[in-house]
Scaffold this motif. Structure first.
Motif, PDB file in Angstrom:
ATOM      1  N   ASN A   1       0.803   4.112  -2.885  1.00  0.00           N
ATOM      2  CA  ASN A   1       0.531   5.507  -2.524  1.00  0.00           C
ATOM      3  C   ASN A   1       1.664   6.435  -2.949  1.00  0.00           C
ATOM      4  OD1 ASN A   1      -2.000   4.950  -1.478  1.00  0.00           O
ATOM      5  ND2 ASN A   1      -1.200   4.553   0.564  1.00  0.00           N
ATOM      6  N   ARG A   2       2.906   5.957  -2.848  1.00  0.00           N
ATOM      7  CA  ARG A   2       4.034   6.772  -3.322  1.00  0.00           C
ATOM      8  C   ARG A   2       3.938   6.994  -4.826  1.00  0.00           C
ATOM      9  NH1 ARG A   2       6.795   3.611   0.313  1.00  0.00           N
ATOM     10  NH2 ARG A   2       7.561   2.240  -1.324  1.00  0.00           N
ATOM     11  N   GLU A   3       3.581   5.958  -5.582  1.00  0.00           N
ATOM     12  CA  GLU A   3       3.436   6.091  -7.036  1.00  0.00           C
ATOM     13  C   GLU A   3       2.335   7.100  -7.385  1.00  0.00           C
ATOM     14  OE1 GLU A   3       2.839   2.361  -8.999  1.00  0.00           O
ATOM     15  OE2 GLU A   3       4.707   1.504  -8.230  1.00  0.00           O
TER      16      GLU A   3
ATOM     17  N   ASP B   1       0.830  -1.208   0.000  1.00  0.00           N
ATOM     18  CA  ASP B   1       0.000   0.000   0.000  1.00  0.00           C
ATOM     19  C   ASP B   1       0.867   1.261   0.000  1.00  0.00           C
ATOM     20  OD1 ASP B   1      -2.253  -1.571  -0.003  1.00  0.00           O
ATOM     21  OD2 ASP B   1      -2.977  -0.920   1.958  1.00  0.00           O
ATOM     22  N   SER B   2       1.950   1.240   0.744  1.00  0.00           N
ATOM     23  CA  SER B   2       2.859   2.391   0.775  1.00  0.00           C
ATOM     24  C   SER B   2       3.475   2.626  -0.601  1.00  0.00           C
ATOM     25  CB  SER B   2       3.961   2.183   1.812  1.00  0.00           C
ATOM     26  OG  SER B   2       3.414   2.137   3.105  1.00  0.00           O
ATOM     27  N   ARG B   3       3.873   1.546  -1.277  1.00  0.00           N
ATOM     28  CA  ARG B   3       4.445   1.663  -2.615  1.00  0.00           C
ATOM     29  C   ARG B   3       3.438   2.278  -3.581  1.00  0.00           C
ATOM     30  NH1 ARG B   3       4.037  -0.465  -7.253  1.00  0.00           N
ATOM     31  NH2 ARG B   3       2.598  -2.106  -6.631  1.00  0.00           N
TER      32      ARG B   3
ATOM     33  N   ALA C   1       1.262   9.559  -5.505  1.00  0.00           N
ATOM     34  CA  ALA C   1       1.737  10.892  -5.120  1.00  0.00           C
ATOM     35  C   ALA C   1       2.714  11.442  -6.158  1.00  0.00           C
ATOM     36  CB  ALA C   1       2.387  10.838  -3.742  1.00  0.00           C
ATOM     37  N   ARG C   2       3.633  10.592  -6.616  1.00  0.00           N
ATOM     38  CA  ARG C   2       4.587  11.042  -7.639  1.00  0.00           C
ATOM     39  C   ARG C   2       3.870  11.432  -8.927  1.00  0.00           C
ATOM     40  NH1 ARG C   2       7.856   6.315  -6.825  1.00  0.00           N
ATOM     41  NH2 ARG C   2       8.937   6.704  -4.902  1.00  0.00           N
TER      42      ARG C   2
ATOM     43  N   ILE D   1       5.855  14.409  -0.555  1.00  0.00           N
ATOM     44  CA  ILE D   1       5.698  13.681   0.700  1.00  0.00           C
ATOM     45  C   ILE D   1       6.958  13.891   1.512  1.00  0.00           C
ATOM     46  CG2 ILE D   1       5.419  11.419   1.768  1.00  0.00           C
ATOM     47  CD1 ILE D   1       3.998  10.529  -0.766  1.00  0.00           C
ATOM     48  N   GLU D   2       6.783  14.329   2.729  1.00  0.00           N
ATOM     49  CA  GLU D   2       7.952  14.565   3.594  1.00  0.00           C
ATOM     50  C   GLU D   2       8.056  13.518   4.641  1.00  0.00           C
ATOM     51  OE1 GLU D   2       8.431  18.528   4.945  1.00  0.00           O
ATOM     52  OE2 GLU D   2       7.549  19.329   3.139  1.00  0.00           O
TER      53      GLU D   2
END
Length: 103
Positions: A91-93, A87-89, A95-96, A102-103
């Motif tokens: 969400n990062r994609e 899920d983190s992966r 966001a990018r 993302i900080e």
């Protein structure tokens, strides 16, 4: 549309995102999990897991979850860790792709 890979039993005629060709939304579901501090000793983790599994085998508790459209999983610690990482992966994609910092 129901977001997720499985139909909601309370809405049996409503198709899922996956059925509508939106497979990427199949994993976009809410979930709840129990976390403990990283240094928690394994016996305490094991007791917590046993208590959780006992609750997930209680028909009254399952009925209450179901009445709120919640589906218990009760998966392993490794499977839960993998779910969080995946899920983190994703969400990062997202966001990018949306140029979100993302900080």
């Amino acid at each position: 549309m129901v977001v997720g890979a499985k139909r909601e039993p309370k809405l049996p005629h409503v198709p899922t995102a996956t059925e509508l060709g939106l497979a990427d939304l199949g994993n976009c579901t809410n979930w709840f999990g129990l976390h403990v501090a990283k240094r928690t000793q394994q016996p305490a983790v094991d007791r917590l897991r046993q208590a959780l599994l006992a609750a997930l085998s209680n028909p009254e508790f399952l009925k209450r979850l179901s009445s709120n459209a919640l589906r218990p999983v009760g998966n392993s610690q490794d499977a839960f860790t993998k779910r969080i990482a995946e899920d983190s992966r994703i969400n990062r994609e997202i966001a990018r792709a949306a140029n979100i910092m993302i900080e």
